[in-house]
Design an enzyme around this catalytic site. Structure first.
Site, PDB file in Angstrom:
ATOM      1  CG  ASP A  32      -2.346  -0.020   0.917  1.00 58.64           C
ATOM      2  OD1 ASP A  32      -2.771   0.888   0.191  1.00 58.64           O
ATOM      3  OD2 ASP A  32      -3.060  -0.921   1.383  1.00 58.64           O
ATOM      4  CD  GLU A  91      -8.980   4.150  -1.550  1.00 51.94           C
ATOM      5  OE1 GLU A  91      -9.944   3.744  -0.894  1.00 51.94           O
ATOM      6  OE2 GLU A  91      -7.997   4.703  -1.032  1.00 51.94           O
ATOM      7  CG  ASP A  94      -4.978   5.178   1.172  1.00 45.98           C
ATOM      8  OD1 ASP A  94      -5.945   4.412   1.279  1.00 45.98           O
ATOM      9  OD2 ASP A  94      -4.855   6.222   1.849  1.00 45.98           O
ATOM     10  CG  HIS A 127      -8.754  -2.156   3.422  1.00 46.57           C
ATOM     11  ND1 HIS A 127      -8.622  -2.122   2.055  1.00 46.57           N
ATOM     12  CD2 HIS A 127      -8.421  -0.931   3.869  1.00 46.57           C
ATOM     13  CE1 HIS A 127      -8.214  -0.908   1.702  1.00 46.57           C
ATOM     14  NE2 HIS A 127      -8.078  -0.170   2.774  1.00 46.57           N
ATOM     15  CG  ASP A 128     -11.448   1.179   3.241  1.00 46.09           C
ATOM     16  OD1 ASP A 128     -11.080   1.033   4.426  1.00 46.09           O
ATOM     17  OD2 ASP A 128     -10.805   1.857   2.413  1.00 46.09           O
TER      18      ASP A 128
END
Length: 552
Positions: free
Chosen positions: A103, A259, A202, A332-333
């Site tokens: 990430d 993202e 991210d 994960h979100d």
């Protein structure tokens, strides 16, 4: 032919598995997952068939936002292990032909990062210009942060404020500063020199802020307005993203997955076209169908299967027109897909297979989030003290502020909480699911899991899907074939075919709680995959609720 990493677009051939390190496997029984735990489970991932492993942040962090608040971009957080253990993980994964992605969080840092500490200690320090500070007695504007409250936090002992789009302990970096940008690029290149395959990047659409810093009309009872209108995908971001690519990614044959919330479909080619900033991006239009906005969970929608299908089609067509997509139903979100997409009484292993097959054969690179391949469901928590996620806590209190009852607010948070996908991975049905011998940092979905990796039909189904895409006679079609959606179908059926060299493979999924019958032009020749036990009758196909089939 399998593409090696020397091919320019090698990542189109991959199946990517996402690990949330805190919850994957605890090797030292302290209740927290770690790098050695990931290494221990590499054979499991190899057997599953994945080719690339994306690991959520493992960097030095106070863990306010579970590692997305980084205090040292090039340090390993001690609860996860050491840099030596990370290097061993890279080497072991390489032996198994598994690539590693990390990430990359470069919109903000932790307030414990040395840059921010020096910025606070000395107003004249160059590090003041690494962040966004504004002088004044009052907050500069009425923008609300993604995690609630103002984006502006007062600097202790000063008449000034610093900006944080996310939590107040995550100050935003000032991308207008060329010196800061160069520091970030050098750090990125050092990671790539280590031999990692690339990054998931991210919140990258937040790096450019509207420089007028004007207030906007309030959109909530708190008198604030979502900062997204002024801090997400702003004009001028293209300069930063092109420079980022040129100074880092372009020098290495790496994969980059953005993202990129807030990017309109007509801008996709800038992001993933031939000269795009990234290899691929995640599209959240269909993923966030259950809420009006990705961050206001208490604003629920009564979405229909027809709307979901239309969003999938729009998304795929936009991605195909522009470049390449990163296909997912969990991360994960997000909550667990089975709990989000399937009516409660049908949340079975069969339905988990059905929604898995629905997205897995879309055109693009498939992503699997840990536990998705087991058919995991959401955890139900009974009071707010049981939640760890800062966004869950913020949404609960904002919902109450907006006049929603505590009971209803708790229900909304349970449905959407990021803790749903962050519960420890259940490897077997022992206490704590073989994740650890110690009580985990976050309560399991079930303490003695009935859904686990020891014996699991969904897991076997995922292995079959991966095998079909990666190593079967129809692999070329499923990897690179064009995609065409079948429009003349019942509202509840998502149907498409993949085509290469005149050969077609069809996918049909019934995304509803009632059986549906399809009449097709030609008889089914080959049934490659079905999520339910099925009887195919020539030109008539009967699909059970949430059933998916792959046929010729």
């Amino acid at each position: 032919m399998k593409k090696s990493k020397t091919t320019k677009d090698w990542w189109k051939e991959e199946v990517i598995y996402q690990v949330y390190p805190k919850s994957f496997k605890d090797s030292n029984n302290d209740g927290v997952g770690d790098i050695k735990g990931i290494k221990e489970k590499l054979p499991y991932l190899k057997e599953l068939g994945i080719t690339t492993l994306w690991i959520c942040p493992i960097f030095t962090s106070p863990m306010v936002d579970n590692g997305y608040d980084i205090a040292d971009f090039e340090g390993i957080n001690p609860e996860f292990g050491t840099m030596e253990e990370f290097d061993e993980l890279v080497a072991e994964a390489k032996k198994l032909e598994i690539k590693l992605m990390l990430d990359l969080v470069i919109n903000h840092t932790s307030d414990e990062h040395t840059w921010f500490q020096q910025a606070l200690a000395d107003k004249k320090s160059k590090y003041r210009e690494y962040y966004i500070f504004k002088e004044g007695k009052e907050r500069p504007n009425n923008w609300r942060s993604i995690f609630g409250g103002s984006v502006w936090e007062k600097v202790p002992g000063e008449e000034s404020y610093y900006l944080h789009v996310f939590d107040k302990k995550q100050p935003d970096l000032n991308w207008e500063n060329p010196e800061l940008r160069q520091e970030l690029y050098q750090m990125i290149n050092r990671w790539l020199e280590k031999g990692i395959a690339g990054f998931r990047i991210d919140s990258i659409t937040f790096i450019k802020k509207d420089q007028n810093y004007e207030s906007l009309p309030a959109d909530g009872v708190d008198g604030l307005v979502s900062c997204k209108h002024k801090t997400r995908n702003q004009p001028g971001i293209e300069f930063f993203l092109n420079e980022l690519k040129k100074e880092t990614f372009e020098k290495y044959n790496c994969v980059t997955v953005g993202e990129a919330p807030g990017v309109a479909y007509d801008e996709f080619s800038d992001f993933i076209g031939e000269e795009g900033y990234f290899s691929m991006i995640f599209d959240f239009h269909y993923a966030d169908i259950d809420v009006e906005s990705g961050s206001d969970w208490f604003k629920r929608t009564n979405w229909t299967t027809k709307e979901f299908k239309e969003l999938i089609i729009q998304s795929q067509e936009a991605l195909q027109n522009a470049g390449w997509g990163a296909n997912f139903i969990e991360n994960h979100d997000q909550p667990r897909a089975l709990s989000k997409l399937v009516k409660k009484e049908f949340q079975t292993a069969e339905a988990a297979k059905g929604i898995g097959a629905m997205y897995f054969f879309l055109r693009g690179t498939p992503f699997i989030y840990q536990g998705q391949e087991l058919g995991m469901i959401n955890a139900e928590r009974h009071h707010m003290k049981q939640f760890d996620d800062i966004s869950s806590i913020d949404n609960f209190y904002r919902a109450i502020q907006e006049g929603i009852s505590e009971k209803e607010a708790l229900n909304f948070v349970n449905l959407r909480s990021r803790d749903n996908s962050r519960t420890p991975m259940p490897w077997d049905n022992s206490q704590y699911g073989g994740f650890s011998n110690h009580q985990p940092w976050l309560a399991m979905t079930e303490e003695y899991p009935t859904i686990n990796a020891a014996k699991n039909t969904v897991l076997e189904f995922y292995k079959k899907m991966i095998e079909l895409r990666q190593n079967s006679p129809i692999s070329p079609i499923l990897k690179t074939g064009a995609i065409h959606f079948l429009k003349e179908l019942p509202d509840s059926i998502i149907g498409y075919y993949r085509e290469l060299g005149g050969e077609k493979i069809y996918s049909f999924t019934n995304l509803s709680p009632v059986s549906e019958t399809l009449i097709v032009e030609k008889e089914v020749e080959v049934l490659y995959l079905t999520s339910h036990s099925t009887q195919l009758l020539g030109k008539e196909i009967k699909l059970a609720p949430y059933q998916s089939i792959l046929v010729k």
